[in-house]
Design a protein around this motif. Sequence first.
Motif, PDB file in Angstrom:
ATOM      1  N   ALA A 129      -1.061   8.074  -7.585  1.00 49.45           N
ATOM      2  CA  ALA A 129      -0.997   7.041  -6.541  1.00 49.45           C
ATOM      3  C   ALA A 129      -0.433   5.743  -7.103  1.00 49.45           C
ATOM      4  O   ALA A 129       0.387   5.077  -6.453  1.00 49.45           O
ATOM      5  N   GLU A 130      -0.853   5.393  -8.316  1.00 45.88           N
ATOM      6  CA  GLU A 130      -0.383   4.149  -8.934  1.00 45.88           C
ATOM      7  C   GLU A 130       1.123   4.202  -9.163  1.00 45.88           C
ATOM      8  O   GLU A 130       1.853   3.241  -8.887  1.00 45.88           O
ATOM      9  N   GLU A 133       3.071   4.254  -5.652  1.00 46.23           N
ATOM     10  CA  GLU A 133       3.137   3.017  -4.869  1.00 46.23           C
ATOM     11  C   GLU A 133       4.422   2.247  -5.135  1.00 46.23           C
ATOM     12  O   GLU A 133       4.822   1.401  -4.345  1.00 46.23           O
ATOM     13  N   ASN A 138       6.991   8.168   1.580  1.00 45.42           N
ATOM     14  CA  ASN A 138       5.757   8.112   2.360  1.00 45.42           C
ATOM     15  C   ASN A 138       5.058   9.466   2.438  1.00 45.42           C
ATOM     16  O   ASN A 138       3.823   9.532   2.429  1.00 45.42           O
ATOM     17  N   LEU A 141       3.222  10.108  -0.892  1.00 42.84           N
ATOM     18  CA  LEU A 141       2.036   9.261  -0.979  1.00 42.84           C
ATOM     19  C   LEU A 141       0.943   9.751  -0.027  1.00 42.84           C
ATOM     20  O   LEU A 141      -0.246   9.706  -0.350  1.00 42.84           O
ATOM     21  N   TYR A 145      -2.836  10.784  -1.424  1.00 46.22           N
ATOM     22  CA  TYR A 145      -4.095  10.221  -0.918  1.00 46.22           C
ATOM     23  C   TYR A 145      -4.912  11.260  -0.156  1.00 46.22           C
ATOM     24  O   TYR A 145      -6.152  11.221  -0.178  1.00 46.22           O
ATOM     25  N   LYS A 166      -5.560   5.513   3.653  1.00 41.62           N
ATOM     26  CA  LYS A 166      -4.235   5.405   3.038  1.00 41.62           C
ATOM     27  C   LYS A 166      -3.375   6.621   3.371  1.00 41.62           C
ATOM     28  O   LYS A 166      -2.166   6.475   3.622  1.00 41.62           O
ATOM     29  N   TYR A 170       0.321   6.358   5.378  1.00 35.29           N
ATOM     30  CA  TYR A 170       1.627   6.846   4.920  1.00 35.29           C
ATOM     31  C   TYR A 170       2.153   7.977   5.801  1.00 35.29           C
ATOM     32  O   TYR A 170       3.368   8.046   6.055  1.00 35.29           O
TER      33      TYR A 170
END
Length: 301
Positions: A129-130, A133, A138, A141, A145, A166, A170
């Motif tokens: 996730a880090e 971002e 999308n 991501l 999540y 989250k 996305y």
Amino acid sequence: MQRIISIAIAAIVFLLVGCSDNSYVSTILSQAESALLASPDSALHIMDGINPTVISSERQIAEYARLYTKAQYKAYKDAKNDSLIQLAIDYYKSHNENNKLAESLMLRGSIETTNKQYSDALITLQQAAEVGEGIEDNFLLGQIYSNLYDVCQYGYNADQVQFAEKALEYYRKTKDEYYIIDAKSNLARAYLRIKEFDKCNTLLDEVIKQAEATADTFSMLKAVPDLALIKAENKDFKGNIHDVGGPTANFRFPSCKKQLDKGVCSNRQCLFPKPCPNLKVDHSDYVNLLRKLRKIPKVKR
């Protein structure tokens, strides 16, 4: 395991002697990637035809590791360990290819989840996730999540609402109705666990309306038991769930495949004067739904 060992040998050979890209392997990997979305089993079959020892570059090794693991993931075939995908992670990390790095980390997290290494999976997916971002993907991501939310179901509950929110955020950007509905269902379930019943109820109503509009009976099946749980928490609940099956006729599915494209027949009926051979008679989803409802405390009928 033999495939992982062969890939590792190929990597060592490359580091010792060096080699230019093998165009044949590149073509096969490109074909496999093209097949991945529609048919992950076909992608696996294509890559199984490659002898790992002929892979001639560090990049090809990483691409093979990523695509093979991704095909397994999409085909619901469990990898026994993360040794193969780790080759891809190491390469993409050292070459700053963050999009593929984020995807590879997500794949390793899914393997760890499958192998019940939940604390490791949580760390890996948060790393994904880090990294993710910082890219504009999308859908990826949303997957990351969503997988983080899934890990929360095994005892790591602190951030389950945040992860579900989250994922929905996305997936909404992708405008893919199927994934939006699924993300709403997950978020509703997260709200239910922390007893945010109004938020849960609102989302589930949206899920059912969207599912009805898209004939997504699977999502409806997921939503109805959660709605029943909300009702069961109400102090005035008498134990009865009304209108679970909808109309008395089977309107949960189209009568046949033809009805999806052309609507109902104008010159005949499904059952009169005799049953149409194209009529699909299957109430298994309805029976499964009733069984789920029966297991909910306080539900009588």
